[in-house]
Design a protein around this motif. Structure first.
Motif: not given
Length: 216
Positions: A67-78
């Motif tokens: 996964l290249a440059n992958a991010s998850l944003s949930v519940a106010g967190q990244t």
């Protein structure tokens, strides 16, 4: 959910002769974006592969994903996601599970009966919704990104000779051929979601690449 490009690739060198052979399935997703009221997940590029190699009695399944440059944003967190996660890595279950969510990176499922039949399935990313609250309803389903699959079956030659008729007793030759069939799937992105009691299925894949070879 959106992606700039989805592609798949299948390859094998099976020819019906004795010796090591391989079957390979690969997928690639470019520019992934998942935006929902529950979470946001993005990645520049996601790749996965499933590979089966070997000969009768010794077949080795292998899988990998990136996964290249992958991010998850949930519940106010990244959260930045690991580019090369270990197989079956669960992401923040303490945070996601209470929300009715689960996320697994580099999900691998393998099967090998030890005698010539083996398969490998790799999902680069598997996001599940388990009674996740969404407005006045709940959401159930799965998003699978970067699916690759390969399988291979090998059989031994029956041997040469006539047993009691002066031959070699029917002792089998060196087990061959390396495989008698191959089935590959690459490049599948599938969304399955359900709202309340209704089930909705969306196929977000490009044309799936698959190949099949029969070697006698």
């Amino acid at each position: 959910m959106s992606a700039n490009a989805v592609s798949g690739h299948a390859q094998s060198n099976i020819d019906g002769l004795a010796g090591d052979r391989y079957a390979l399935g690969e997928s690639e997703i470019v520019g992934l974006a998942i935006n929902s009221p529950l979470l946001t997940l993005t990645a520049d590029t996601i790749t996965s592969s499933a590979n089966i190699s070997g000969d009768y009695g010794s077949i080795d399944p292998m899988g990998s994903s990136n996964l290249a440059n992958a991010s998850l944003s949930v519940a106010g967190q990244t959260i930045d996601l690991d580019a090369n996660a270990a197989a079956n890595t669960a992401i923040l279950p303490g945070l996601l599970n209470p929300l009715g969510l689960s996320l697994v990176l580099n999900e691998q499922t393998m099967s090998d009966d030890g005698s010539g039949n083996a398969s490998m399935i790799t999902n680069a990313l598997h996001l599940s919704f388990n009674d996740a609250l969404l407005g006045l309803g709940v959401l159930n389903g799965d998003i699978v990104i970067g699916h690759s699959q390969a399988s291979l079956s090998a059989i031994a030659n029956p041997g040469n000779g006539g047993g009691d008729n002066g031959g070699n007793g029917g002792t089998p030759e060196v087990p061959a051929p390396g495989a008698n069939w191959l089935f590959l799937i690459g490049g599948l992105a599938l969304i399955m979601v359900g709202m309340k009691k209704q089930q909705h299925r969306f196929d977000a894949s490009a044309p799936m690449t698959q190949g099949q070879l029969i070697a006698s």
